[in-house]
Design a protein around this motif. Structure first.
Motif, mmCIF file in Angstrom:
data_model
loop_
_atom_site.group_PDB
_atom_site.id
_atom_site.type_symbol
_atom_site.label_atom_id
_atom_site.label_comp_id
_atom_site.label_asym_id
_atom_site.label_seq_id
_atom_site.Cartn_x
_atom_site.Cartn_y
_atom_site.Cartn_z
ATOM 1 N N ALA A 253 0.817 -1.211 0.000
ATOM 2 C CA ALA A 253 0.000 0.000 0.000
ATOM 3 C C ALA A 253 0.851 1.262 0.000
ATOM 4 C CB ALA A 253 -0.909 -0.013 1.226
ATOM 5 N N GLU A 254 0.271 2.342 -0.556
ATOM 6 C CA GLU A 254 1.049 3.563 -0.767
ATOM 7 C C GLU A 254 1.623 4.134 0.523
ATOM 8 O OE1 GLU A 254 -0.833 6.925 -2.760
ATOM 9 O OE2 GLU A 254 1.143 7.821 -3.051
ATOM 10 N N GLU A 255 0.828 4.145 1.594
ATOM 11 C CA GLU A 255 1.304 4.784 2.823
ATOM 12 C C GLU A 255 1.872 3.755 3.798
ATOM 13 O OE1 GLU A 255 1.413 7.731 2.062
ATOM 14 O OE2 GLU A 255 -0.224 7.892 0.623
ATOM 15 N N ILE B 111 -2.993 -1.349 -2.629
ATOM 16 C CA ILE B 111 -3.954 -0.299 -2.254
ATOM 17 C C ILE B 111 -3.399 1.106 -2.446
ATOM 18 C CG2 ILE B 111 -5.190 0.676 -0.270
ATOM 19 C CD1 ILE B 111 -5.294 -2.191 0.885
ATOM 20 N N ASP B 112 -4.170 1.944 -3.139
ATOM 21 C CA ASP B 112 -3.945 3.383 -3.081
ATOM 22 C C ASP B 112 -5.132 3.945 -2.315
ATOM 23 O OD1 ASP B 112 -3.388 6.033 -3.348
ATOM 24 O OD2 ASP B 112 -2.724 5.877 -5.435
ATOM 25 N N PRO B 113 -4.936 4.367 -1.062
ATOM 26 C CA PRO B 113 -6.090 4.772 -0.249
ATOM 27 C C PRO B 113 -6.797 6.002 -0.794
ATOM 28 C CG PRO B 113 -4.033 5.243 0.920
ATOM 29 C CD PRO B 113 -3.660 4.454 -0.308
ATOM 30 N N ILE B 114 -6.004 7.010 -1.188
ATOM 31 C CA ILE B 114 -6.596 8.171 -1.895
ATOM 32 C C ILE B 114 -5.673 8.480 -3.064
ATOM 33 C CG2 ILE B 114 -7.342 10.570 -1.792
ATOM 34 C CD1 ILE B 114 -7.886 10.308 1.152
ATOM 35 N N ASP B 115 -6.061 8.043 -4.248
ATOM 36 C CA ASP B 115 -5.285 8.427 -5.432
ATOM 37 C C ASP B 115 -5.789 9.795 -5.866
ATOM 38 O OD1 ASP B 115 -3.529 8.269 -7.632
ATOM 39 O OD2 ASP B 115 -5.272 7.856 -8.892
ATOM 40 N N GLY B 116 -4.828 10.670 -6.216
ATOM 41 C CA GLY B 116 -5.207 12.055 -6.489
ATOM 42 C C GLY B 116 -5.193 12.820 -5.177
ATOM 43 N N THR B 117 -4.148 12.597 -4.374
ATOM 44 C CA THR B 117 -4.057 13.302 -3.085
ATOM 45 C C THR B 117 -3.973 14.815 -3.302
ATOM 46 O OG1 THR B 117 -3.001 11.389 -2.064
ATOM 47 C CG2 THR B 117 -2.728 13.481 -0.926
ATOM 48 N N ALA B 118 -3.237 15.244 -4.326
ATOM 49 C CA ALA B 118 -3.121 16.693 -4.578
ATOM 50 C C ALA B 118 -4.503 17.284 -4.909
ATOM 51 C CB ALA B 118 -2.131 16.963 -5.699
ATOM 52 N N PRO C 197 4.694 13.711 -11.746
ATOM 53 C CA PRO C 197 5.111 14.967 -11.098
ATOM 54 C C PRO C 197 6.276 14.853 -10.125
ATOM 55 C CG PRO C 197 3.022 14.195 -10.185
ATOM 56 C CD PRO C 197 3.329 13.316 -11.356
ATOM 57 N N TYR C 198 6.590 13.646 -9.685
ATOM 58 C CA TYR C 198 7.697 13.523 -8.712
ATOM 59 C C TYR C 198 9.003 13.125 -9.414
ATOM 60 C CZ TYR C 198 3.236 12.954 -6.315
ATOM 61 O OH TYR C 198 1.930 13.103 -5.933
ATOM 62 N N HIS C 199 8.988 13.052 -10.754
ATOM 63 C CA HIS C 199 10.184 12.658 -11.521
ATOM 64 C C HIS C 199 10.296 13.578 -12.729
ATOM 65 C CE1 HIS C 199 10.793 8.985 -9.171
ATOM 66 N NE2 HIS C 199 9.488 9.075 -9.022
ATOM 67 N N ARG D 57 -6.371 15.377 -21.838
ATOM 68 C CA ARG D 57 -6.890 15.653 -20.499
ATOM 69 C C ARG D 57 -5.844 15.262 -19.463
ATOM 70 N NH1 ARG D 57 -9.884 17.765 -23.437
ATOM 71 N NH2 ARG D 57 -12.136 17.542 -23.691
ATOM 72 N N ARG D 58 -5.600 16.143 -18.445
ATOM 73 C CA ARG D 58 -4.730 15.802 -17.316
ATOM 74 C C ARG D 58 -5.570 16.087 -16.057
ATOM 75 N NH1 ARG D 58 -2.155 13.641 -13.384
ATOM 76 N NH2 ARG D 58 -0.225 14.585 -12.630
ATOM 77 N N ALA D 59 -6.150 15.013 -15.489
ATOM 78 C CA ALA D 59 -7.128 15.205 -14.421
ATOM 79 C C ALA D 59 -6.557 14.988 -13.022
ATOM 80 C CB ALA D 59 -8.331 14.284 -14.649
ATOM 81 N N GLY D 60 -5.399 14.313 -12.878
ATOM 82 C CA GLY D 60 -4.723 14.274 -11.584
ATOM 83 C C GLY D 60 -4.967 13.052 -10.720
ATOM 84 N N ALA D 61 -5.576 12.012 -11.265
ATOM 85 C CA ALA D 61 -5.736 10.758 -10.505
ATOM 86 C C ALA D 61 -5.580 9.614 -11.515
ATOM 87 C CB ALA D 61 -7.092 10.694 -9.820
ATOM 88 N N ALA D 62 -4.407 8.991 -11.505
ATOM 89 C CA ALA D 62 -4.102 7.974 -12.526
ATOM 90 C C ALA D 62 -5.074 6.801 -12.474
ATOM 91 C CB ALA D 62 -2.664 7.492 -12.349
ATOM 92 N N THR D 63 -5.531 6.450 -11.280
ATOM 93 C CA THR D 63 -6.463 5.306 -11.185
ATOM 94 C C THR D 63 -7.740 5.615 -11.965
ATOM 95 O OG1 THR D 63 -7.410 6.139 -9.117
ATOM 96 C CG2 THR D 63 -5.577 4.586 -8.927
ATOM 97 N N PHE E 165 -1.399 7.646 -20.848
ATOM 98 C CA PHE E 165 0.019 7.317 -20.652
ATOM 99 C C PHE E 165 0.605 8.157 -19.529
ATOM 100 C CE2 PHE E 165 0.238 10.871 -23.664
ATOM 101 C CZ PHE E 165 1.284 11.629 -23.162
ATOM 102 N N GLU E 166 1.606 7.593 -18.868
ATOM 103 C CA GLU E 166 2.412 8.341 -17.890
ATOM 104 C C GLU E 166 3.795 7.698 -17.861
ATOM 105 O OE1 GLU E 166 0.357 9.590 -14.418
ATOM 106 O OE2 GLU E 166 2.132 10.515 -13.515
ATOM 107 N N THR E 167 4.852 8.518 -17.764
ATOM 108 C CA THR E 167 6.214 7.988 -17.882
ATOM 109 C C THR E 167 6.625 7.146 -16.674
ATOM 110 O OG1 THR E 167 7.042 10.131 -17.108
ATOM 111 C CG2 THR E 167 7.066 9.746 -19.478
#
Ligand code: IPD
Length: 272
Positions: free
Chosen positions: A65-67, A81-88, A160-162, A184-190, A205-207
């Motif tokens: 899980a992410e956290e 598990i991603d508990p909240i994808d799109g945290t930003a 965004p982190y790379h 479209r760039r909506a901010g939650a990959a899931t 796509f995402e790198t």
């Protein structure tokens, strides 16, 4: 075969209350690897709630899980598990975030669940049974779309982190805007992956993404008739890797024409 989907869905619906019933304050938000990489007390609460409930339902399961710090993938039944994808988005009040749960057995996808509590949309798939969208007490099968390129919509993430991959991304954006209808760039990959499965986006796509960002989305896209691989076409490895998802024709166009041209223009090749 996975026969416990309703139990998993009930746990996810219950945990989602932490996303919709709380007011975030500055004290609830913390930085992880950078000022842009955030975690809130609600990411942690959702994750703890999911893991405690799944552990009592599936005592032999493992959790990735992410956290959580000590993530390790084994052959056991594993909940990614991603508990909240799109945290930003969650922090900004953008109301476009999701809980994502991918289930693997022997490192192979068995089921995937992505829930957007703001739209009350649950996207789910079980291996061999297709992909579905449940909303307002109704459920319907979903499939990837096959629009002609001039009307195709492209979803993307900015990794965004790379930021070392940004020149390649910029080249891809320019080429995609010319080749397809729009982006479209909506901010939650899931949710981007769920939208590919539901035929709302033609390709995503995402790198680079982490396993919790794509574990559930991978099986959703595959069960909806598409593919979800690394840029190279190789299978995802449940480590951080590039992600390319969509229907066969548009993925082929991206891989054979746009990606090589963007690599040439930017001098960057994604090898993960
Ligand atoms: C992020 C989002 C974002 C994507 C990032 C992910 P998080 O997940 O899915 O759209 O561009 O690569 O890390 O950090 O909000 O769980």
């Amino acid at each position: 075969m996975f026969t416990e989907k309703e139990k998993v869905i009930a746990v996810i619906y219950d945990a989602a209350r932490y996303m919709t019933e709380n007011e975030l304050t500055a004290a609830d938000i913390h930085e992880k690897t950078s000022a842009a990489d955030l975690v809130t007390v609600y990411d942690v609460k959702v994750q703890e709630t999911l893991i405690a409930a799944f552990r009592s339902l599936f005592p032999n399961a493992e959790f990735f899980a992410e956290e959580k710090k000590d993530n390790r993938l084994t052959d056991a039944l594993t909940f990614i598990i991603d508990p909240i994808d799109g945290t930003a988005n969650f922090v900004a009040g953008l109301r476009h975030s999701a809980i994502s749960v991918g289930i693997l057995q022997e490192k192979k996808p068995l089921a995937g669940f992505i829930y957007d509590p703001y739209q009350d949309e649950l996207f789910y798939a079980v291996r061999g049974e297709g992909a579905f969208l449940r909303h307002g007490g109704k459920e319907k099968p979903i499939t990837v779309c096959r629009h002609p390129f001039p009307v195709s919509l492209v979803g993307f993430g900015t990794d965004p982190y790379h930021k070392e991959n940004t020149p390649l991304l910029a080249a891809l954006v320019k080429l995609c805007i010319h080749r397809f209808a729009d982006m479209r760039r909506a901010g939650a990959a899931t949710l981007d992956l769920a939208y590919v499965a539901a035929g709302r986006l033609d390709i995503f796509f995402e790198t680079g993404l982490s396993p919790w960002d794509y574990a559930a989305g991978r099986i959703l896209v595959e069960e909806a008739g598409g593919s979800c691989t690394r840029f190279s076409g190789e299978e995802v490895n449940y480590e951080r890797c590039s992600i390319l998802a969509g229907g066969a024709e548009i993925v082929k166009e991206f891989k054979e024409n746009l990606l090589p041209e963007a690599e040439k223009q930017s001098g960057i090749k994604v090898t993960i």
